[in-house]
Every structure is written in structure tokens, then in C-alpha cells.
Design a protein around this motif. Structure first.
Motif, PDB file in Angstrom:
ATOM      1  N   ILE A 192      -7.975  -2.599   1.196  1.00 13.94           N
ATOM      2  CA  ILE A 192      -7.244  -1.325   1.241  1.00 13.94           C
ATOM      3  C   ILE A 192      -6.293  -1.233   0.062  1.00 13.94           C
ATOM      4  CG2 ILE A 192      -5.576   0.035   2.555  1.00 13.94           C
ATOM      5  CD1 ILE A 192      -6.767  -1.158   5.056  1.00 13.94           C
ATOM      6  N   LEU A 193      -5.635  -2.357  -0.222  1.00 16.30           N
ATOM      7  CA  LEU A 193      -4.656  -2.346  -1.314  1.00 16.30           C
ATOM      8  C   LEU A 193      -5.339  -2.114  -2.657  1.00 16.30           C
ATOM      9  CD1 LEU A 193      -1.763  -2.744  -2.176  1.00 16.30           C
ATOM     10  CD2 LEU A 193      -2.173  -5.174  -2.284  1.00 16.30           C
ATOM     11  N   VAL A 221      -7.565   7.847  -6.078  1.00 17.09           N
ATOM     12  CA  VAL A 221      -6.117   7.763  -5.893  1.00 17.09           C
ATOM     13  C   VAL A 221      -5.535   6.946  -7.031  1.00 17.09           C
ATOM     14  CG1 VAL A 221      -4.296   6.983  -4.387  1.00 17.09           C
ATOM     15  CG2 VAL A 221      -6.385   7.859  -3.419  1.00 17.09           C
ATOM     16  N   GLY A 222      -4.469   7.467  -7.627  1.00 19.17           N
ATOM     17  CA  GLY A 222      -3.791   6.716  -8.667  1.00 19.17           C
ATOM     18  C   GLY A 222      -2.864   5.673  -8.095  1.00 19.17           C
ATOM     19  N   HIS A 223      -2.507   4.718  -8.922  1.00 19.32           N
ATOM     20  CA  HIS A 223      -1.562   3.679  -8.505  1.00 19.32           C
ATOM     21  C   HIS A 223      -0.285   3.809  -9.329  1.00 19.32           C
ATOM     22  CE1 HIS A 223      -4.850   0.772  -6.868  1.00 19.32           C
ATOM     23  NE2 HIS A 223      -4.752   1.885  -6.196  1.00 19.32           N
ATOM     24  N   THR A 224       0.842   3.658  -8.648  1.00 22.66           N
ATOM     25  CA  THR A 224       2.114   3.593  -9.366  1.00 22.66           C
ATOM     26  C   THR A 224       2.908   2.412  -8.849  1.00 22.66           C
ATOM     27  OG1 THR A 224       3.060   5.058  -7.736  1.00 22.66           O
ATOM     28  CG2 THR A 224       2.339   6.065  -9.789  1.00 22.66           C
ATOM     29  N   ASN A 225       3.925   2.065  -9.565  1.00 21.41           N
ATOM     30  CA  ASN A 225       4.880   1.033  -9.140  1.00 21.41           C
ATOM     31  C   ASN A 225       4.191  -0.278  -8.769  1.00 21.41           C
ATOM     32  OD1 ASN A 225       6.991   2.829  -9.379  1.00 21.41           O
ATOM     33  ND2 ASN A 225       6.761   3.552  -7.271  1.00 21.41           N
ATOM     34  N   ILE A 226       3.144  -0.636  -9.514  1.00 27.97           N
ATOM     35  CA  ILE A 226       2.360  -1.813  -9.118  1.00 27.97           C
ATOM     36  C   ILE A 226       3.226  -3.067  -9.156  1.00 27.97           C
ATOM     37  CG2 ILE A 226       0.387  -3.235  -9.745  1.00 27.97           C
ATOM     38  CD1 ILE A 226      -0.955  -0.773 -10.801  1.00 27.97           C
ATOM     39  N   MET A 272       3.828   1.529  -1.150  1.00 31.85           N
ATOM     40  CA  MET A 272       4.529   1.699  -2.423  1.00 31.85           C
ATOM     41  C   MET A 272       3.592   2.062  -3.557  1.00 31.85           C
ATOM     42  SD  MET A 272       7.315  -1.346  -2.295  1.00 31.85           S
ATOM     43  CE  MET A 272       8.059  -0.906  -3.841  1.00 31.85           C
ATOM     44  N   VAL A 273       2.359   1.554  -3.530  1.00 35.38           N
ATOM     45  CA  VAL A 273       1.490   1.698  -4.698  1.00 35.38           C
ATOM     46  C   VAL A 273       0.775   3.040  -4.719  1.00 35.38           C
ATOM     47  CG1 VAL A 273      -0.707   0.871  -5.618  1.00 35.38           C
ATOM     48  CG2 VAL A 273       1.136  -0.715  -5.233  1.00 35.38           C
ATOM     49  N   LYS A 274       0.242   3.469  -3.573  1.00 31.98           N
ATOM     50  CA  LYS A 274      -0.714   4.562  -3.596  1.00 31.98           C
ATOM     51  C   LYS A 274      -0.028   5.907  -3.847  1.00 31.98           C
ATOM     52  CE  LYS A 274      -4.080   1.878  -2.466  1.00 31.98           C
ATOM     53  NZ  LYS A 274      -5.144   1.549  -3.426  1.00 31.98           N
ATOM     54  N   ALA A 300       5.772  -3.086  -6.258  1.00 25.28           N
ATOM     55  CA  ALA A 300       5.148  -3.275  -4.943  1.00 25.28           C
ATOM     56  C   ALA A 300       4.675  -4.707  -4.758  1.00 25.28           C
ATOM     57  CB  ALA A 300       3.974  -2.309  -4.802  1.00 25.28           C
ATOM     58  N   VAL A 356       0.836  -1.200   0.000  1.00 23.73           N
ATOM     59  CA  VAL A 356       0.000   0.000   0.000  1.00 23.73           C
ATOM     60  C   VAL A 356       0.870   1.249   0.000  1.00 23.73           C
ATOM     61  CG1 VAL A 356      -1.601   1.348   1.413  1.00 23.73           C
ATOM     62  CG2 VAL A 356      -2.033  -1.037   1.022  1.00 23.73           C
TER      63      VAL A 356
END
Lengths: 102, 169
Positions: free
Chosen positions: B22-23, B87-92, A24-26, B95, A22
Motif C-alpha cells: 500500500i505504501l 497518485v503522487g507522493h510528497t514528504n517522502i 503522510m506520503v500520499k 514520512a 501512507v
């Protein structure tokens, strides 16, 4: 019989890894704070679970209480900083907060 | 499988499912509510692990305090811009990879049978009294330092946010 200690430890490991993902991603600072809270709770769950090995001493539960105290301080100060940064930069995306000049 | 075991696994599944929620969630407010579910089920697991005082503290401090502060933060940071709380997601990939690798590493150690629970009945008589005595005797210095830390965090948070309007944005 009660479930073994291993199952609690697996749950705590899962919660910690989810919190790490969480963070790292958000792309939102409040979501990252949620992830940090999740990781702290996973460590607390480990402490309480290991306290079952030595039920007479209660040291694990004492340490879990102190971890909760520090986590509260972290959440309060962290959210205050998030609000202040939001006021200044008009964003809560940490990647866009890139200038040092006040 | 008796009722206690069923309750235990139910709360474990609830905690894991809400953490996964949450994730996956892109809505900050829904994520905060799912964190509330996760914290409450962890408190139930504390009760089932003979840690009643920690469970009550968890409910009072986390579910009552930290979650309220977080929801306040969400509302204050979304009110100013009027944007939705997406909320955007990065580095999926990074992570998920690091999460899976860390879980595999931890599970590798957990699987070893070094953590065997003694099967005798756990003595929980007077746990609350023991915790109170510990706070005043063996843990008195950390207890006082925790008080100072709470005071400093309180004053610091109030001081950081009290200058909100004084400086031009």
C-alpha cells in the motif's frame, strides 16, 4: 508452541507506522483513508493480542468490536465528505483544496 | 516448527507485505485490493489469537463493507475526470523518518519483557456466549450509544451525498 505476544505487537507497530507513512506520503484523500484504516487495524490487533494475557475477561475483544463500529462510521462519513469535496473542487488532492469560500 | 506456527508466521508476513505494498503503490485501486489482503490476513491472525467473533466481524464489516465503500469512492472520483488513478507522493523523507522513529520507539517498549504471555492453555469455551452476555449486561450503554452513532453516521452520510446535484459545481 504459538508465537509469542511480542511478534504480534511488532506486526501491529509495523502496520501502524506504515499507515502513518501512507497518510503522510500520499497525495489523495482516499489513499489517506486507507492509511487511517490500516492504523485502526493495527490498534485492533494490539487489543486482541493483549486479550491473550487475560483470556477469561474478553474485554480486549469487546473493545476491538467497538473500535470496528466507530471505524465503519468514520469510513462512511469520510468517503461521503470526499465525494462532496470532489464534486465541488474537481480534485481529490488535499493540498489543492485551499479555499474556504463555498 | 509445527503447522500452526507456520500458518501464523505466513499470515503475519502477508499482512506486513501487503501494508508495504500500500505504501509503495501509486495506483489507488491496487492499494485498495492490497488493503483487502491485509485485512483478511489480520482476520486470520484474530482466529489464531482465539478471537473468532472479532475475526468474523472483521471479514463481514471491513472486507465486505468498508472495502466496497472505498472502491465505490475510488470509482466515483475517477469517473468524473477521466484521469488515471495515479497518485503522487510528497514528504517522502519526513514520512519515512517519522515512521521509522515511531517504530523504533514502539519496538523499544515491546522488547522489554513486561508482556510475557502465560503459557497455560487458553480457555476459549463459550467465548461467543460471553461476548453476547457482555453486550447485554456490562457493555449495554456503549452498545446503545454505538447504535445511535451508526444511525447518525448513516443519516449524515446520506444527507451529505444527497445534495450532490443540487449545487452548481
Amino acid at each position: 508452541m504459538m508465537p509469542s505476544l511480542q511478534h504480534l505487537l511488532y506486526l501491529a507497530a509495523f502496520l501502524f507506522c506504515t499507515g502513518l507513512a501512507v497518510v503522510m506520503v500520499k497525495r489523495n484523500t482516499i489513499m489517506m483513508l486507507l492509511g487511517i484504516e490500516l492504523m485502526l487495524n493495527a490498534s485492533n490487533l494490539n487489543l486482541v493480542a493483549f486479550n491473550r494475557l487475560y483470556p477469561a475477561s474478553l474485554d480486549g475483544q469487546m473493545f476491538a468490536l467497538f473500535v470496528i463500529i466507530v471505524a465503519v462510521c468514520e469510513a462512511a462519513v469520510g468517503l461521503a465528505i470526499v465525494l462532496r469535496v470532489y464534486q465541488h473542487y474537481q480534485t481529490s488532492v488535499p493540498d489543492e483544496i485551499s479555499e474556504l469560500k463555498g | 516448527m509445527n503447522t500452526l506456527t507456520f500458518i501464523f508466521y505466513f499470515f503475519m508476513l502477508t499482512a506486513a507485505a501487503s501494508a508495504t505494498g500500500i505504501l509503495l503503490s501509486r495506483n489507488v485501486f491496487k492499494a485498495a485490493l492490497m488493503l483487502l489482503v491485509c485485512l483478511l490476513s489480520i482476520a486470520a491472525l484474530y482466529v489464531l489469537s482465539f478471537a473468532e467473533f472479532v475475526a468474523i466481524t472483521q471479514i463481514l464489516v471491513y472486507a465486505g463493507g468498508v472495502l466496497v465503500v472505498i472502491i465505490f469512492g475510488i470509482m466515483l472520483t475517477s469517473k468524473l475526470s477521466g484521469k488515471p488513478l495515479q497518485v503522487g507522493h510528497t514528504n517522502i523523507f519526513a514520512a519515512v523518518l517519522s515512521g521509522i522513529l515511531l517504530f523504533a520507539l514502539l519496538a523499544n517498549f515491546i522488547t522489554d519483557d513486561v508482556f510475557a504471555v502465560p503459557q497455560h492453555a487458553v480457555e476459549t469455551q463459550g467465548a461467543l456466549q460471553t461476548i453476547g452476555t457482555n453486550f447485554m449486561t456490562a457493555y449495554s450503554l456503549p452498545f446503545e450509544i454505538a447504535g445511535i452513532l451508526l444511525l447518525a453516521a448513516l443519516i449524515g452520510a446520506a444527507a451529505i451525498t444527497s445534495f450532490m446535484k443540487s449545487k452548481k459545481v
